[in-house]
Design a protein around this motif. Structure first.
Motif: not given
Length: 42
Positions: A12-13, A15-16, A19-20
């Motif tokens: 998740t990290y 992915d974030v 995206q960031c």
């Protein structure tokens, strides 16, 4: 913390973060073109 929780957390990290970075890149591009225009206008 169980292994699968760590894995999903890091996933998740990642992915974030990805995206960031993508959003930052787009924002930076927009910002640069805007400031470029502002410089010429003013």
């Amino acid at each position: 913390m169980p292994m699968y929780k760590m894995w999903s957390y890091s996933h998740t990290y990642t992915d974030v973060t990805y995206q960031c970075q993508h959003i930052k890149c787009c924002l930076t591009r927009t910002h640069i073109s805007e400031s470029y225009v502002m410089t010429y206008v003013s």
